[in-house]
Every structure is written in structure tokens, then in C-alpha cells.
Enzyme design. Structure first.
Site, PDB file in Angstrom:
ATOM      1  N   GLU A 206       0.841  -1.202   0.000  1.00 40.28           N
ATOM      2  CA  GLU A 206       0.000   0.000   0.000  1.00 40.28           C
ATOM      3  C   GLU A 206       0.879   1.256   0.000  1.00 40.28           C
ATOM      4  O   GLU A 206       0.743   2.130   0.868  1.00 40.28           O
ATOM      5  CB  GLU A 206      -1.003  -0.019   1.171  1.00 40.28           C
ATOM      6  CG  GLU A 206      -1.985  -1.168   1.051  1.00 40.28           C
ATOM      7  CD  GLU A 206      -3.224  -1.086   1.940  1.00 40.28           C
ATOM      8  OE1 GLU A 206      -3.319  -0.200   2.801  1.00 40.28           O
ATOM      9  OE2 GLU A 206      -4.114  -1.941   1.755  1.00 40.28           O
ATOM     10  N   GLU A 327      -4.871  -8.601  -0.715  1.00 40.60           N
ATOM     11  CA  GLU A 327      -5.653  -8.513   0.534  1.00 40.60           C
ATOM     12  C   GLU A 327      -7.101  -8.363   0.115  1.00 40.60           C
ATOM     13  O   GLU A 327      -7.429  -7.498  -0.702  1.00 40.60           O
ATOM     14  CB  GLU A 327      -5.237  -7.285   1.364  1.00 40.60           C
ATOM     15  CG  GLU A 327      -3.873  -7.412   1.996  1.00 40.60           C
ATOM     16  CD  GLU A 327      -3.510  -6.224   2.892  1.00 40.60           C
ATOM     17  OE1 GLU A 327      -4.425  -5.550   3.426  1.00 40.60           O
ATOM     18  OE2 GLU A 327      -2.299  -5.969   3.042  1.00 40.60           O
TER      19      GLU A 327
HETATM   20  O1  AHR Z   1      -5.226  -5.998   6.805  1.00 35.04           O
HETATM   21  C1  AHR Z   1      -5.178  -4.851   7.584  1.00 35.04           C
HETATM   22  C2  AHR Z   1      -4.543  -3.680   6.837  1.00 35.04           C
HETATM   23  O2  AHR Z   1      -5.326  -3.365   5.721  1.00 35.04           O
HETATM   24  C3  AHR Z   1      -3.187  -3.926   6.266  1.00 35.04           C
HETATM   25  O3  AHR Z   1      -2.191  -3.729   7.186  1.00 35.04           O
HETATM   26  C4  AHR Z   1      -3.093  -2.930   5.159  1.00 35.04           C
HETATM   27  O4  AHR Z   1      -2.282  -3.360   4.099  1.00 35.04           O
HETATM   28  C5  AHR Z   1      -4.540  -2.738   4.741  1.00 35.04           C
HETATM   29  O5  AHR Z   1      -4.878  -1.394   4.692  1.00 35.04           O
END
Ligand code: AHR
Length: 524
Positions: A206, A327
Site C-alpha cells: 500500500e 488482501e
Molecule cells: O489488513 C489490515 C490492513 O489493511 C493492512 O495492514 C493494510 O495493508 C490494509 O490497509
């Protein structure tokens, strides 16, 4: 309880003896006609890579400490410090790949802090997740040990936000060089003479947000710099994964690749896409639930569009990046009381979450030609997790409804996804995916409607002479979308066998409202 009476309801009412009631119910709300589904055996989409079922573990809340890792001296049953039950459940589930140490944490993590004697490791403040003091007792060797125990391939997320190209380069050498260099000898002295052979490497996380607040232009420059030193050691060629967009942010992706002209493209490009929910996990109303399910249409659109963009930038160069959904998962409103007791982002998984998992995994099968890896966030205690423990000190560990939904997709792994035709046109319609390997066919149906049971007539098409030799089915279902597995009732939602009729050319089965059903079929 479904609002429209079903065949089962009809029979129940008939058995109760009131013919008038039966007739009026039948006249005014007849059983819905069966949904027609056609599995096109000859229309292949792509391989269902086991990595579509990847997992993610971050130093966040009680995911690592108290979840996966309890320490060797803990009273909680453990295997050399790893929570025994967590290891057993994850091994049984089969975790194809495990991403670590973050998340946001990755861009503030310096890998050397987590090697060497545990009592000599530095103590740092976890600036992203609550400011607790991280003692680094779970470091690289402990992570690799966990991967070996549960049979997962390790995926290390490198630090670009506050790290250096040298740091990433050295991490790779430390992990993968067989011996004879100072770094590989140090690994050996730390107890691991065999190289770790880590293939998956993230280059920042990110970077548009917690990983450095960068513009895509700036990140592209850094990506080129960092990746230039991320080399093959000991024959293990690193699969380099660049930070992709937040959701379907085309600007980020386009600008990144425009600035990569003339340079080697990343092997993988990682999008993050969460399906937010407006309420505490066990307090959803129907609208909240349906809104969350509807997000999967946007996830699908993002996969299609981002993949097309990658295709566009790959043309003519043979330099193609695979798309990862690095994610994903439902991210509901956090219950502060639960977080206080069990750690940041501790979240219960309900029947609604399991249906959401089913919608996501069906989607990945149907888009199998466009995806390289998908990692749900996160494996234990955080967000849409597979397992929950009762606080960092608690001995209990249970499998969530999401765990069971994942287990029902295992049979698809390494099969070839094939096209399925349904009348579905909206996010709350029946969702289906199918995959095949030789005479084995697996079909998963998800009924996201809380108010409608479905009957399915599923035909096979596309292979002359292929007939059904036999079929078995399993169901995950609870009529209450807020129901969840709890420490007092850990099996409230669990996989059960389910009736299925196979009549030679067709499968017939019932899908209760809010259910995931997987049929495994043998073809002649
Ligand atoms: O999964 C929780 C958080 O969500 C992670 O640390 C980040 O990459 C995302 O914003």
C-alpha cells in the site's frame, strides 16, 4: 426462516394436517421454479491456482502474538511456541501461501530485528497497530518454521516505505543463498543451514497509503530501484510483487506502468479490495448484508479492468505482470469491546461472512484466467479470519464460518475452471463456479438470498457422451446471517453432507437461503 414457502415447508404443513392452509399457501406463494444451471465442460477458463486460497498474517492485534505464536513456555498447548490447535486446523485446511509480516507493518519492519537469539532482539513500537512494544520474538525463522509446519509457501512483504534497496537485497540473500556468504552463514548459525528458498517477495505494501503515501510516479521509480537488486540467489528466482491499486484505482495502475517503460515489469501486481460492512459483525440487518454482497460485483469489475490494463501494457514485450488480490475480505465495523479484549481488528465471522467468502471464491474460479494469487485478510483473529482464539492468553481456538467456506473450495484446487451458464443477473442471484480434472468435476453453488430457498437443475453440456456416474454434496448453512461459531458453540456453523440427485445427465439439489453447497461429481 424463508419468506416464500418451499417444498419442505409445504410438506411440513401438509403433515400438520391443515389442507386449507396448504392449498392457500400453495396458491398464493408457490414453490419457485427450479433454477437452470448449465456446466459447459468444454469451455475452459483457466487453472484454479491453489494460491487463490492464500492467507495473510500481520503483526496486528492477536494475529501473530497470542494467535499463531504463544511462545515455548506458554501454558497454551503448543508445538515449539506455535499454538498447537491453530497449526492443526491450518494444516487440515491447507494453506497454499502465507504472506507476512504485513500489511502496513511491513513498511516499518526491518528484518534483522527478527533474527538471532530472541532475548537479544530489539524492542520497537508498532506504530501502525496500537503502539504496543513489539519484542520481535516472532521473526523470520519462526515464520518459516510455521510455513513448514502447515505446508504453506512463504511470501515475504519487503519494506520500501522506510527501508532500503540494500535491506531487501540482503534479506533475499540471507533467505536463499545456500552457504559461503556472510549472510547465508549467519542464517546457518541461527539454526537453518538449508536455504529457505523464498520465491514470493513483495516490494512495498500500500505504497499509496500506509506504505509511504507515495504518488504512482515516485513508487514506480522506487520499484525500479529496489527490484534491480532483488536477485536470484541459490537458483531461487524471486517472483517480485509490486504494490497495485486500492480497489479499482486505474490511475495508480496506469501511471505506474507508464513509468515502467523500458524496465522489467513486476511478476505480480497486487490490488487490495476489502468489502466493507457498516455494522458490528453479529448485528447486520438485511440491507447491510445485501450491500456487502453487492460489493463483489465491483471486485469482479476491478479484476476484469485491472487485468485488461496489465494486458495492454504487456503487449509486444513479453513482459507481463500477473494480477494478485493481495488482501481481500469483509471488513465490518469493529466492536471496541471485542478489540479491547482480543486485540485490534478482532472480528467475528458469521454465516453472512461465509456466504461472502463463497461469493469471492466463486468469483476467483470464474476469473481464473486473470488471477495469480488471492490472500484473504487475515488468518487468525484479525478481520475475516479462519480461526479465533479467546484472547491472547486463552487456550481455546475455534474454526470460523469462513474457515468452513474455504474448506469447501479445496476440491477445486489445481483443476481447470469451466464456464457455467445461469440466469443470474444481479449480486443477490445464485452464484456458481465449476472446475474439472479428468473425470472429476466440482461445482460450488452459493445462495446469497436470506429469503429464498432455491432448487437447482444442473445440466452438463459440451462433452459428447459425458454422463454423471455419481455425486456427493456438502452444505454450509444457517438461516440466521448473524449466527457465528463461538467458544460456547464452536460448531454452530459447520459443513454437513447434503442430498443431491444425479440422474445421468442432470444434478438436482436444494440450496437453502444463505448457503454454500459444493457437489463433487464423477463423470464417465
Ligand atoms: O489488513 C489490515 C490492513 O489493511 C493492512 O495492514 C493494510 O495493508 C490494509 O490497509
Amino acid at each position: 426462516m424463508p419468506l416464500v414457502p418451499t417444498r419442505r415447508h409445504f410438506l411440513r404443513t401438509a403433515a400438520a394436517g391443515s389442507l386449507t392452509a396448504v392449498l392457500s399457501e400453495t396458491l398464493f406463494a408457490a414453490e419457485p421454479p427450479a433454477e437452470s444451471v448449465t456446466v459447459r465442460l468444454d469451455s475452459e477458463i483457466g487453472l484454479v491456482r491453489p494460491e487463490f486460497h492464500g492467507q495473510f498474517a500481520e503483526h496486528l492485534g492477536s494475529c501473530v502474538y497470542g494467535g499463531l505464536w504463544v511462545g515455548k513456555d506458554s501454558k497454551i498447548p503448543n508445538i515449539a511456541g506455535y499454538r498447537r490447535l491453530a497449526v492443526e486446523y491450518l494444516k487440515e485446511l491447507g494453506v497454499p501461501v502465507l504472506r507476512w509480516p504485513g500489511g502496513c507493518f511491513a513498511d516499518d519492519y526491518h528484518w534483522r530485528d527478527g533474527i538471532g537469539p530472541a532475548n537479544k532482539r530489539p524492542r520497537n513500537v508498532n506504530i501502525h497497530w496500537g503502539g504496543y512494544v513489539e519484542d520481535n520474538s516472532f521473526g523470520l525463522h519462526e515464520f518459516i518454521g510455521l510455513c513448514r509446519l502447515i505446508g504453506a509457501e512463504p511470501y515475504l512483504a519487503g519494506n520500501v516505505g522506510s527501508g532500503t534497496p540494500r535491506e531487501l537485497r540482503d534479506w533475499i540473500e540471507y533467505c536463499n543463498h545456500p552457504g559461503g556468504s556472510s549472510l547465508s552463514d549467519e542464517r546457518s548459525a541461527n539454526g537453518s543451514p538449508e536455504p529457505f528458498r523464498v520465491r514470493y517477495w513483495g516490494v512495498g505494501n500500500e505504497s499509496w497509503g500506509c506504505g509511504g503515501q507515495m504518488t504512482p510516479e515516485h513508487y514506480a521509480d522506487l520499484y525500479r530501484q529496489f527490484s534491480g537488486y532483488a536477485r536470484t540467489f541459490g537458483g531461487t528466482k524471486p517472483f517480485l510483487i509490486a504494490c497495485g491499486p486500492s480497489g479499482n484505482d486505474m490511475h495508480w495502475s496506469r501511471t505506474f506502468f507508464e513509468h515502467m517503460t523500458g524496465s522489467r515489469h513486476p511478476d505480480g501486481f497486487a490490488m487490495h479490495f476489502y468489502e466493507n460492512g457498516d455494522k458490528y459483525p453479529t448485528q447486520f440487518n438485511v440491507d447491510d448484508m445485501n450491500q456487502q454482497f453487492a460489493i463483489f460485483e465491483r471486485v469482479q469489475e476491478a479484476i476484469v479492468k485491472q487485468h485488461a490494463l496489465l494486458d495492454g501494457f504487456a503487449s509486444g514485450k513479453g513482459n507481463r505482470s500477473g494480477l494478485l488480490l493481495d488482501e481481500w475480505g469483509v471488513w465490518d465495523r469493529m466492536n471496541p469491546e471485542e478489540e479491547r479484549r482480543n486485540g485490534t481488528l478482532y472480528m467475528q465471522s458469521t454465516m453472512r461472512s461465509a456466504v461472502a467468502a463463497g461469493l469471492g471464491l466463486n468469483l476467483f474460479n470464474r476469473q481464473a484466467d486473470k488471477l495469480t494469487m488471492c490472500n484473504i485478510a487475515q488468518v487468525v483473529n484479525v478481520l475475516q479470519s479462519m480461526l479465533l482464539t479467546d484472547g491472547p492468553e486463552g487456550t481455546r481456538c475455534i474454526r470460523t464460518a469462513t474457515y468452513h467456506a474455504f474448506s469447501m473450495f479445496k476440491a477445486h484446487r489445481s483443476k481447470t475452471s469451466v464456464r457455467v451458464e445461469t440466469a443470474a443477473s444481479g449480486p443477490l442471484d445464485l452464484s456458481v463456479s465449476a472446475s474439472r480434472s479428468g473425470s472429476d468435476l466440482v461445482i460450488t453453488f452459493v445462495n446469497p438470498r436470506h429469503d429464498r430457498d432455491l432448487r437447482v437443475d444442473c445440466a452438463l453440456a459440451g462433452t459428447a457422451g459425458a454422463a454423471l456416474r455419481g455425486a456427493a454434496a456438502q452444505v454450509l448453512h444457517h438461516s440466521d446471517w448473524n449466527a457465528a461459531n463461538t467458544f460456547d458453540n464452536p460448531e454452530a456453523i459447520s459443513v454437513k453432507s447434503h442430498p443431491v440427485q444425479a440422474d445421468g445427465v442432470k444434478l438436482k439439489l436444494d440450496l437453502p437461503g444463505l448457503s454454500v453447497v459444493t457437489a463433487t461429481v464423477s463423470l464417465s
